[in-house]
Design a protein around this motif. Structure first.
Motif, PDB file in Angstrom:
ATOM      1  N   LEU A  28       0.844  -1.183   0.000  1.00 41.54           N
ATOM      2  CA  LEU A  28       0.000   0.000   0.000  1.00 41.54           C
ATOM      3  C   LEU A  28       0.886   1.243   0.000  1.00 41.54           C
ATOM      4  CD1 LEU A  28      -2.523  -1.113   2.793  1.00 41.54           C
ATOM      5  CD2 LEU A  28      -2.810  -1.345   0.307  1.00 41.54           C
ATOM      6  N   ASP A  87      -3.147   4.531  -2.065  1.00 42.57           N
ATOM      7  CA  ASP A  87      -3.998   3.693  -1.221  1.00 42.57           C
ATOM      8  C   ASP A  87      -4.392   4.363   0.091  1.00 42.57           C
ATOM      9  OD1 ASP A  87      -3.794   1.133  -2.851  1.00 42.57           O
ATOM     10  OD2 ASP A  87      -1.686   1.562  -2.457  1.00 42.57           O
ATOM     11  N   SER A 246      -9.202  -0.403  -2.327  1.00 43.99           N
ATOM     12  CA  SER A 246      -7.984  -1.050  -1.813  1.00 43.99           C
ATOM     13  C   SER A 246      -8.297  -1.856  -0.565  1.00 43.99           C
ATOM     14  CB  SER A 246      -6.914  -0.002  -1.499  1.00 43.99           C
ATOM     15  OG  SER A 246      -6.498   0.673  -2.672  1.00 43.99           O
TER      16      SER A 246
END
Length: 343
Positions: A28, A87, A246
């Motif tokens: 991420l 993200d 995400s």
């Protein structure tokens, strides 16, 4: 024998599937505006991501990008996360004026107390009232900073000293407050403050103590004005959030790790970190022998009398847009009192 063999093969297959699932890696990207040594990236975001990575047994990797190093400007961070460009983001909510109107309640003058208490109140309030405005995000925490001050080139000892000062404000509501107090507000994201002060674009800035070290504010100005009483002049509000898609792509056990590191306690931790950062920022100004002013109760009351009519104006404005603004203000005040010891 055949039955035992089948059971063994099934067990091996299940074990392999489990091993594969735990070997899964998710990377991420976290994007934010401040330099890495500033309070929030150093003392809040970095410990948060390290804990999430540890809790996941290394299955989640979070790469932190500071100082807008992935491009764009601070007001674009909310679009970057909702569009899936990154993200995770941490940003000032007020940098996108009008987009999150329900959150503005907490920016009203002389509302807030401490960063930690106001953050708890703000997160609880937003969970109830703000979710629709933050669609496309999985919000990890809504929070606020400690008492906002005025940091100025010339001393601000009285309300009259505000007249004509060009002062950086960080949001629509704060700019309205500065104008009511007699100043000329200049909208500006916090990373631009140092250059604005050094080049004379602004005469002063409104920020809490905690962010002054990373911006060298106590070197650029020598006067700092705060207020008497439990309530600070203002606070700004922040959101730490993840792109919803995400989050949705994560397996359930990794979602649970994100969930366990989200919520009111995370908000409280971010507010607490900012309160602690205020102590460090104040000490730097003291060590530089700067002029640290705390207005007495009578002068503070003059500022309150001048600024707080903005509350009624905000209620009228937001009621015209369909919000039950009077009820929101009353609830915000109640929550701040609830979470502030001694109030």
């Amino acid at each position: 024998m055949h039955k035992i063999k089948t059971m063994l093969l099934t067990a091996v297959a299940l074990g392999a599937m489990t091993a594969m699932s735990y070997a899964q890696e998710v990377t991420l990207r976290l994007h934010q505006m401040l330099p890495p040594q500033a309070t929030i990236p150093a003392k809040a975001l970095t410990p948060w991501r390290e804990k999430v990575m540890a809790d996941s047994g290394g299955r989640i990797q979070i790469d932190q990008f500071d100082a807008m190093s992935l491009g764009g400007t601070p007001p674009q961070l909310v679009d970057q996360v909702t569009d899936g460009v990154v993200d995770l983001i941490w940003t000032v909510i007020g940098y996108t004026p009008g987009r999150y109107p329900t959150t503005e309640t907490f920016e009203l003058p002389f509302f807030m107390t401490t960063g930690e208490a106001t953050s708890k109140a703000f997160h609880e309030y937003c969970e109830k009232h703000c979710a629709d405005e933050f669609s496309g995000m999985k919000v990890i925490a809504w929070h606020a900073h400690g008492p906002g001050l005025i940091h100025s080139k010339n001393p601000v000892n009285t309300l009259e000293d505000m007249r004509g000062l060009k002062i950086r404000g960080g949001s629509r509501v704060i700019n309205q407050m500065l104008e009511a107090l007699g100043a000329t507000p200049v909208g500006m994201p916090v990373p631009a403050v140092s250059e604005g002060l050094s080049k004379g674009v602004i005469d002063a800035t409104t920020i809490p103590w905690e962010v002054t070290p990373s911006l060298r504010v106590s070197e650029l100005v020598k006067n700092h004005t705060g207020f008497s009483g439990a309530h600070g002049l203002y606070t700004q509000t922040f959101v730490f959030a993840m792109n919803q898609a995400s989050y949705d792509r994560l397996p359930d056990d990794l979602k649970a790790i994100i969930d366990a590191n989200s919520g009111i306690e995370t908000a409280a931790q971010f507010g607490r970190v900012m309160d602690e950062g205020d102590k460090g920022g104040l000490k730097i100004a003291e060590d530089l022998n700067n002029n640290i002013i705390t207005l007495d109760e009578a002068e503070t009351q003059r500022w309150k009398d001048t600024a707080t009519p903005l509350i009624d104006a905000w209620i009228a404005e937001m009621s015209g847009k369909g919000l039950d603004a009077a009820a929101l203000v009353a609830e915000a005040q109640e929550l701040i009192n609830k979470h502030t010891p001694g109030l």
